[in-house]
Design an enzyme around this catalytic site. Structure first.
Site, mmCIF file in Angstrom:
data_model
loop_
_atom_site.group_PDB
_atom_site.id
_atom_site.type_symbol
_atom_site.label_atom_id
_atom_site.label_comp_id
_atom_site.label_asym_id
_atom_site.label_seq_id
_atom_site.Cartn_x
_atom_site.Cartn_y
_atom_site.Cartn_z
ATOM 1 N N ASP A 193 -0.105 -4.802 -6.287
ATOM 2 C CA ASP A 193 -0.686 -3.469 -6.104
ATOM 3 C C ASP A 193 0.113 -2.649 -5.100
ATOM 4 O O ASP A 193 0.377 -1.456 -5.306
ATOM 5 C CB ASP A 193 -2.126 -3.588 -5.598
ATOM 6 C CG ASP A 193 -3.097 -3.997 -6.691
ATOM 7 O OD1 ASP A 193 -2.996 -3.456 -7.796
ATOM 8 O OD2 ASP A 193 -3.959 -4.849 -6.422
ATOM 9 N N HIS A 194 0.471 -3.254 -3.980
ATOM 10 C CA HIS A 194 1.162 -2.486 -2.953
ATOM 11 C C HIS A 194 2.593 -2.153 -3.353
ATOM 12 O O HIS A 194 3.118 -1.095 -2.970
ATOM 13 C CB HIS A 194 1.116 -3.224 -1.614
ATOM 14 C CG HIS A 194 -0.215 -3.110 -0.940
ATOM 15 N ND1 HIS A 194 -0.993 -4.197 -0.651
ATOM 16 C CD2 HIS A 194 -0.923 -2.024 -0.532
ATOM 17 C CE1 HIS A 194 -2.120 -3.792 -0.080
ATOM 18 N NE2 HIS A 194 -2.103 -2.477 -0.007
#
Length: 398
Positions: free
Chosen positions: A169-170
């Site tokens: 996600d990051h």
């Protein structure tokens, strides 16, 4: 700050899209987080843990500094308010599935018709087209498993393992910020906003792009090897006498081979015919790793570190999370920032990796409470106090 005056409307949940909006906020943008009734699911991450653990650092990380409002987009008044927010925004970022956005009249075409300068950013699991574009996706499914990252990470013969929270996600958030900034730059030239999109799948493919480039070119790829069977036996992990791990990453060619033997206290290995050439070292890799294991297991970590630094080797300790947060270099590199705790103090939190020397924000406000700024933001849109109370009473806002 660099993005002061930029208005970002975030209609998203979980991590990737909110993290991208958070970075824009860290750089000075006014980020308004729009949640449905009940809130972003990440608010409940620590709901079932022991009561002595207070707070929700996972949610707070990606939502610091935002203003938070609640709108029920299943109601016409809620949809209308969100459309009004987007009508004078610079950026609209969402990870709601496109079909649902279209049904609600919150899709790219509709919002950009009302606001042609809007940069509309969509974060998906699998992209906007193709047979699986409609599927939901988290980073463990779309980024980790589908993109091949899990398979390429596990050593040959090992079972796949789960990735850490927010890992893909990051990385996707970083890609999303890049796409948004390119969209804003294009708008400065053309006067028009545009649709930009990222996906967990596409980010995963690019993250392991060096390996996939080999697969695409040659039709095959070597598997990841266990620690004691590396292709280059001085490019692996070793453990000291006091049970501390470190990793060494040699420069190209054999330039570091004799120096590494000196560091290990085994200069005799340079002349050993079993390891005399790069090919011989590859063929006898387990034997050579075993020799180094024996050598380093007799040395304390501090002595190994001293020798590696003196030889100007490329190496690093394998740090625990506790080691990382206590590492002075982590702080010096700007990898942490301070966030207001709501009680007059601050606490450290991971920072986005981009730095702007002389214009970094030292302290950020905390994450908003659910609906904390609903009345404030609706008033800014021109709603009267009576209209706001009517929306609250009818459930369109909260």
């Amino acid at each position: 700050m660099l993005l002061r005056g930029v208005k970002v409307v975030e209609f998203a949940s979980y991590i990737a899209a909110p993290a991208a909006a958070c970075m824009l906020g860290d750089w000075g943008a006014d980020v308004i987080k729009v949640e449905r009734p009940g809130g972003d699911s990440m608010r409940a991450v620590f709901a079932d843990v022991k009561s002595e653990l207070k707070g929700n650092p996972t949610f707070d990380l990606d939502n610091r500094g935002k203003r938070g409002i609640v709108l029920d987009t299943s109601k016409p008044e809620g949809r209308e308010a969100l459309a009004k927010l987007a009508a004078d925004a610079d950026v609209f970022i969402t990870n709601v599935r496109p079909a649902a956005l279209k049904r609600a009249g919150l899709d790219d075409a509709t919002l950009r018709a009302a606001n042609p300068r809007l940069v509309y950013a969509v974060v998906t699991g699998y992209g906007l087209s193709g047979p699986d574009a409609h599927k939901p996706g988290f980073d463990v499914t779309a980024f980790w498993a589908r993109a091949g990252v899990a398979n390429m990470t596990a050593p040959k013969g090992a079972d796949p393992f789960m990735l850490r929270t927010g890992f893909g996600d990051h990385i996707t958030a970083l890609a999303t910020v890049g796409a948004i900034m390119a969209g804003l730059f294009d708008r400065e030239r053309t006067g028009k906003g545009r649709l930009v999109q990222t996906s967990l799948l596409g980010t995963g493919v690019y993250t392991v792009g060096s390996d996939l480039a080999v697969q695409l070119k040659f039709g095959r790829l070597a598997s990841n090897r266990p620690r004691n069977q590396p292709m280059n036996p001085i490019a692996t992990f070793f453990k000291s006498a006091d049970d501390r791990w470190f990793v060494h990453n040699p420069r190209g060619g054999s330039v570091d081979w004799p120096k590494f033997c000196e560091v290990a206290g085994r200069p005799d290995l340079v002349e050993d015919e079993r390891f005399a050439t790069g090919k011989a070292r590859r063929e006898n890799s387990p034997l050579l790793v075993a020799e180094f294991d024996k050598a380093f297991s007799a040395l304390p970590f501090e002595e190994i570190a001293r020798r590696l630094d003196a030889a100007d080797m490329v190496w690093s300790p394998v740090q625990t999370p506790a080691d990382v947060v206590a590492d002075p270099q982590v702080a010096a590199a700007g990898a942490l920032l301070q966030v207001e705790d709501g009680e007059g103090g601050t606490y450290p939190s991971p920072a986005a990796p981009m730095r702007f020397p002389g214009d970094d924000m030292a302290v950020r406000p905390g994450a908003p409470g659910l609906g904390q700024h609903t009345r404030e933001v609706l008033a800014e849109l021109g709603y009267t106090a009576d209209q706001i109370e009517a929306m609250m009473a009818g459930g369109a806002a909260a």
